[in-house]
Design a protein around this motif. Structure first.
Motif, PDB file in Angstrom:
ATOM      1  N   ASP A  55       0.779  -1.144  -0.032  1.00 43.77           N
ATOM      2  CA  ASP A  55       0.115   0.006  -0.026  1.00 43.77           C
ATOM      3  C   ASP A  55       1.017   1.169   0.049  1.00 43.77           C
ATOM      4  O   ASP A  55       1.523   1.455   0.849  1.00 43.77           O
ATOM      5  CB  ASP A  55      -1.041  -0.034   1.263  1.00 43.77           C
ATOM      6  N   SER A  57      -0.549   4.284  -0.671  1.00 48.00           N
ATOM      7  CA  SER A  57      -1.321   5.567  -0.676  1.00 48.00           C
ATOM      8  C   SER A  57      -0.834   6.847  -0.214  1.00 48.00           C
ATOM      9  O   SER A  57       0.049   6.751   0.643  1.00 48.00           O
ATOM     10  CB  SER A  57      -2.915   4.879  -0.173  1.00 48.00           C
ATOM     11  N   ASN A  81      -0.798   0.789  -7.305  1.00 46.07           N
ATOM     12  CA  ASN A  81      -0.921   0.705  -5.916  1.00 46.07           C
ATOM     13  C   ASN A  81      -0.112   1.967  -5.348  1.00 46.07           C
ATOM     14  O   ASN A  81      -0.039   1.975  -3.950  1.00 46.07           O
ATOM     15  CB  ASN A  81      -0.648  -0.513  -5.297  1.00 46.07           C
ATOM     16  N   ASP A  83       0.120   6.274  -5.131  1.00 36.61           N
ATOM     17  CA  ASP A  83      -0.418   7.622  -5.235  1.00 36.61           C
ATOM     18  C   ASP A  83       0.702   8.342  -5.785  1.00 36.61           C
ATOM     19  O   ASP A  83       1.309   9.024  -4.984  1.00 36.61           O
ATOM     20  CB  ASP A  83      -1.160   8.260  -4.066  1.00 36.61           C
TER      21      ASP A  83
END
Length: 333
Positions: A55, A57, A81, A83
């Motif tokens: 992750d 993000s 996955n 950002d």
């Protein structure tokens, strides 16, 4: 440089350590997937090396920045996955491995096609039990069949080359046509035509907003009766519920998956002694004409060697403030 390697398996350590003999970095391995809860583990590290189901993000990236992490190195091609907008705003360079032995994934794609078609996995079990009947093992000749490739980048092209050798008719959809694919004798068509004309459809495109659930109820309804669908790219390209409906209606004759939309909770770990709570996955497993492998398309010695080499070279470029052709964040406007 101190590097925290997440989602680390024994083979990751093996190949990264081999390549690191040329760099001398300090590598620490964590078998956990990176997420907001365990981002504290990154304190004191200069770089984070992550994989497909980690992750990255905005909340995680903010924590990494707070812990003074300088670089993010993805040891994979996909970056859905991550950002990237947040990474850019935080001045966190993100690099990836855009191409690592595309033949590895292409050959696994063919392994799924051939196994599903000739049912060698079922034949193996029969012969082990001294059952030599052929009922239920009927396949078809690949020669002359129309295969639709969605995506003709390096992996799609490598797959097309193999299929061309089998004598298949090649059609493809890609917003960015590849001249090498055309030189094979392949033709580009619109998605609607690809769905309606293909005996086999194989996916080789990235996952983004435009490709999410590219294969859904509507697209399956436009496919040939008895189509074979193969996905060795990203799980989110297909709508699992729509696949199950297509299998139940017999519209889909065979389905091969090396990826799964909810794989982050399943793949790369041993759940053999546990009950799997994912009802959609278990439903897929119940069909005799479905073959699922655990995201192993990339898993060859050649690919892992290249992944380790490119990953560490990417970090060397960033640490030396040198241009890196595999950096993602510099392309974000």
């Amino acid at each position: 440089m101190r590097i925290a390697v997440f989602s680390a398996q024994p083979y990751d350590k093996q190949f990264l350590e081999q390549e690191n003999s040329q760099h001398g970095y300090e590598l620490s391995y964590f078998d956990q997937q990176l997420n907001e809860a365990n981002a504290e583990l990154c304190k004191g590290f200069d770089a984070v090396c992550a994989f497909v189901n980690d992750d990255l993000s905005a909340p995680v990236l903010n924590r990494l920045k707070a812990h003074r992490v300088k670089f993010i190195a993805m040891r994979c091609a996909g970056f859905n996955n991550v950002d990237l907008v947040t990474a850019k705003s935080l001045e966190l360079p993100v690099v990836r491995v855009p191409a690592y032995s595309p033949e590895a994934v292409a050959e696994h794609t063919l392994a799924l096609i051939l196994t599903l078609n000739r049912k060698t996995h079922r034949a193996y079990n029969r012969v082990r039990e001294s059952n030599f009947t052929l009922n239920g093992l009927l396949g078809f000749n690949l020669h002359g069949k129309t295969v639709g490739l969605i995506g003709t980048g390096q992996i799609g092209l490598a797959t097309a080359k193999i299929l061309n050798g089998f004598g298949c008719k090649l059609i493809a959809y890609d917003p960015y046509p590849n001249p090498e694919y055309v030189s094979l004798g392949g033709h580009y068509v619109e998605l609607e035509q690809l769905y309606s004309r293909s005996d086999i459809i194989t996916l080789h495109c990235p996952l983004n907003e435009g490709s999410y659930h590219l294969v859904d109820e509507a697209s399956i309804s436009r496919m040939k009766e008895g189509v074979m669908i193969i996905n060795t790219s990203r799980g989110g390209l297909v709508d699992t519920k729509a696949l199950i409906a297509g299998l139940k209606s017999r519209k889909i004759q065979a389905l091969g998956l090396d990826v799964y939309e909810q794989e982050s909770q399943l793949f790369f770990h041993d759940h053999s002694g546990k009950i799997i709570d994912d009802e959609l996955f278990e439903r897929l497993q119940s069909f005799p004409n479905v073959l699922i492998t655990g995201h192993q398309g990339f898993f060859t010695e050649e690919a892992l060697t290249q992944i380790a080499a490119i990953t560490l070279n990417n970090l060397t470029c960033l640490a030396g403030d040198q241009p890196c052709e595999n950096e993602l964040t510099h392309a974000i406007s």
